[in-house]
Design a protein around this motif. Structure first.
Motif: not given
Length: 165
Positions: A132, A137, A139, A145
C-alpha cells in the motif's frame, strides 16, 4: 578447420569452411548458464524466503536476479470504485511474478483482499502480496497499491506434465 572453445562447464566446437566473403562476427550465447544462475537464485534459500526475495525485488522497482521483464500494460478491471491494471511480467526458471496496480477511485480508504486477485493468475498462485505504500495498510482515497502474484512458470508446469507421462 575446426576450433574448440573450452569454458568452465562446456566445450564448443565450431567448424569453419573458408569462403571469399567479408569477415563476420559470430556470437555464441549459452542460455543454460543463465538458467543455472536463475535456478540457483530460486533454490538457494527456503521456499518462503525465495518468494519474499522475488516479491521484494519487484516491489522496489527492480528485477529479480536473472529474470526477464516483459512490459504488458493492460487494464484488467475498471469498476466504479477501483481499477486494476496489469503492469509487468517477470519470468524466471521456476517462478513468474506478475505486477498489478490497483487504483482507488473513491474518497474512502479501502482494504484489499488478496483472494480477490487469484482470478488474475493464469495458474494457481504460490504467493499474493499487496503493498500500500503507507503506514495504515489501506488503499487510501484516490491512491494506488501494488499487487505481486507469484506463480510457477508455464514452462516448468509443461515440463512436469511431460515427465509424469
Amino acid at each position: 578447420t575446426e576450433i574448440f572453445f573450452i569454458t568452465e562447464t562446456n566445450t564448443y566446437s565450431v567448424a569453419l569452411h573458408p569462403k571469399s566473403i567479408d569477415s563476420e562476427t559470430i556470437i555464441i550465447n549459452d542460455f543454460r548458464a543463465e538458467k543455472q544462475e536463475i535456478l540457483k537464485y530460486e533454490t538457494e534459500d527456503n521456499y518462503i524466503t525465495t518468494l519474499s526475495k522475488i516479491t521484494e525485488s519487484v516491489l522496489k522497482g527492480g528485477t529479480p536476479q536473472g529474470y526477464k521483464v516483459k512490459e504488458r500494460p493492460k487494464k484488467l478491471k475498471d469498476l466504479k470504485d477501483i481499477s486494476v491494471s496489469y503492469v509487468n511480467l517477470y519470468e524466471g526458471v521456476l517462478y513468474s511474478a506478475h505486477l498489478l496496480e490497483v487504483k482507488n477511485k473513491t474518497k474512502e480508504a479501502l482494504i484489499l483482499n488478496p483472494k480477490e486477485f487469484i482470478a488474475y493468475a493464469k495458474d494457481s498462485p504460490k504467493s499474493i502480496s499487496i503493498y500500500y505504500d503507507n503506514e495504515v495498510n489501506h488503499l487510501l482515497p484516490l491512491g494506488y497499491a501494488k499487487v505481486v502474484i507469484i506463480t510457477k512458470t508455464k514452462k516448468e508446469t509443461k515440463d512436469k506434465k511431460w515427465k509424469k507421462n
